[in-house]
Enzyme design. Structure first.
Site, short mmCIF file in Angstrom:
data_model
loop_
_atom_site.label_atom_id
_atom_site.label_comp_id
_atom_site.label_asym_id
_atom_site.label_seq_id
_atom_site.Cartn_x
_atom_site.Cartn_y
_atom_site.Cartn_z
N HIS A 13 -2.09 -30.46 16.79
CA HIS A 13 -3.49 -30.37 16.35
C HIS A 13 -4.33 -31.22 17.31
CE1 HIS A 13 -6.54 -30.15 12.87
NE2 HIS A 13 -7.18 -30.65 13.91
N HIS A 15 -8.25 -31.32 19.62
CA HIS A 15 -9.54 -30.75 20.03
C HIS A 15 -9.75 -31.09 21.49
CE1 HIS A 15 -10.69 -29.86 15.84
NE2 HIS A 15 -9.95 -30.92 15.58
N LYS A 100 -6.81 -20.83 12.16
CA LYS A 100 -7.26 -22.05 11.49
C LYS A 100 -8.37 -21.69 10.51
CE LYS A 100 -7.94 -26.53 10.86
NZ LYS A 100 -8.50 -27.48 11.83
N HIS A 137 -7.70 -26.62 7.16
CA HIS A 137 -8.45 -27.86 6.94
C HIS A 137 -8.57 -27.96 5.42
CE1 HIS A 137 -11.41 -31.08 7.98
NE2 HIS A 137 -11.59 -30.92 6.67
N HIS A 173 -3.81 -32.68 9.11
CA HIS A 173 -4.27 -34.08 8.96
C HIS A 173 -4.29 -34.55 7.50
CE1 HIS A 173 -7.87 -31.72 8.43
NE2 HIS A 173 -8.05 -31.53 9.71
N ASP A 246 -5.01 -34.66 15.76
CA ASP A 246 -6.42 -34.40 15.45
C ASP A 246 -7.33 -35.21 16.36
OD1 ASP A 246 -8.55 -33.13 14.26
OD2 ASP A 246 -8.63 -34.48 12.53
ZN LIG Z 1 -9.17 -31.27 13.69
#
Ligand SMILES: [Zn+2]
Length: 346
Positions: A13, A15, A100, A137, A173, A246
């Protein structure tokens, strides 16, 4: 000097952003990790096979500049109300490994998130059929922020796991003891990613004394009891829990301001922070499974065949990492860590 040699880790995970920021943050991930699951909530978002292919190409251009041939980005698409089973099939054919799902409005760039989960059932059916992973999420919109994850984990997650028993589902997360218990109790196609920063932070580290915007993320850090439950899960050796950093960089002026963005830029210190936590728990021999085995197995990928060294020596984390005119504050900025992750050269 104490060293710990472990199989090269994967980050399930991350970004990576776009453009100049992508070029600036990629080294922290690509030089250490073998693979990373790249989140699709860019602007514009990654919604289709074509989007994922062009985003992967942009990432691969930067990988080539770094000479990080060992690193492979794993692509995702964002599931929105316009996603169809055909979208899934085309994305899968293009190598996309996960979809996602962001409930509407719960985190960065989720204004186009999903409100009507039921309308996506044909999409989940298709994901189940073509073995695409569903990444969640896991926060319920409209619920008090400290209770959003627990609400989602006690309602939506068991429901989806029951409706789609062969669909691999990852609660991303994870931050609460309640969600950990739910993941543990569900069948083995349900797993959760654990971030390094949620193993250290509680809400006190965000707002307990002075406001610390670089500790602000979604889901927000919770209670000391939740944090302790996360640590226990991370060192438990339960293959349902694996690393997803994350890591979510935002420019300094979008963090240190009146309406700051959510996200912790933890990639530059991810393995070092984990080594500290595992050392404190006298669980260093179990670190490799969390970072380099359980995630790959869940995703049906071979284990990496190269290694990294964690060396017990001081690592002074910079206050900011400069990317062109932009400054990014890494997690644990301006502190000295006890471990340093080094790449093994063959
Ligand atoms: Zn994230």
């Amino acid at each position: 000097m104490t060293t710990l040699r472990i199989r090269r880790p994967d980050d399930f995970h991350v970004h990576l952003r776009q453009g100049e920021i992508l070029a600036g943050v990629l080294p922290a991930t690509a030089l250490t990790f073998g693979r990373a699951l790249v989140m699709p909530n860019t602007l514009p978002p990654i919604l289709t096979a074509a989007d994922a292919v062009s985003y992967r190409q942009a990432i691969c251009v930067e990988i080539a500049k770094l000479g990080a041939d060992h690193f492979h980005p794993l692509m995702t698409i964002k599931l929105v109300s316009s996603t169809t089973p055909q979208t899934i099939l085309a994305a899968r054919a293009a190598g996309v490994v996960a979809g996602k799902l962001y409930p509407e409005g719960v985190t960065t760039n989720s204004e186009d998130g999903v409100r009507d989960l039921e309308a996506l059932y044909p999409v989940f059916e298709q994901m189940q059929a073509c073995e695409m992973v569903l990444c969640l999420h896991g926060e319920s919109p409209g619920v008090f922020c400290m209770d959003r994850e627990q609400h989602f984990a006690l309602s939506v997650l068991p429901f989806l796991a029951g409706c789609f028993p062969k669909l691999r589902i990852v609660l991303e997360h994870v931050t609460t003891a309640a969600a950990l218990r739910t993941v543990e109790s569900l069948h083995d196609k349900v797993a959760a990613t654990v971030t390094p920063h949620h193993l250290l932070l509680t809400l006190d580290d965000v707002v307990g004394d002075k406001l610390q915007p670089h500790h602000f993320c979604k889901p927000i850090a919770k209670t000391p009891q939740d944090r302790d439950a996360l640590i226990a899960a991370a060192v438990s050796g339960n293959p349902k829990f694996f690393l997803g950093t994350d890591s979510a960089p935002h420019p300094r002026d979008q963090k240190e301001c009146a309406s700051g963005c959510a996200g912790v830029f933890c990639a530059p210190v991810a393995m070092e922070v984990l080594a500290e936590v595992f050392e404190q728990q006298e669980a260093l021999p179990k670190l490799e499974a969390l970072t380099s085995e359980f995630g790959a197995r869940f995703y049906g990928l071979p284990l990496n065949d190269s290694y990294v060294q964690l060396v017990r020596e001081p690592y002074a984390v910079p206050q900011y990492i400069e990317v062109g005119d932009t400054q990014l504050a890494p997690f644990r900025a301006a502190t000295v860590l006890n471990w340093l992750c080094q790449i093994e050269t063959s």
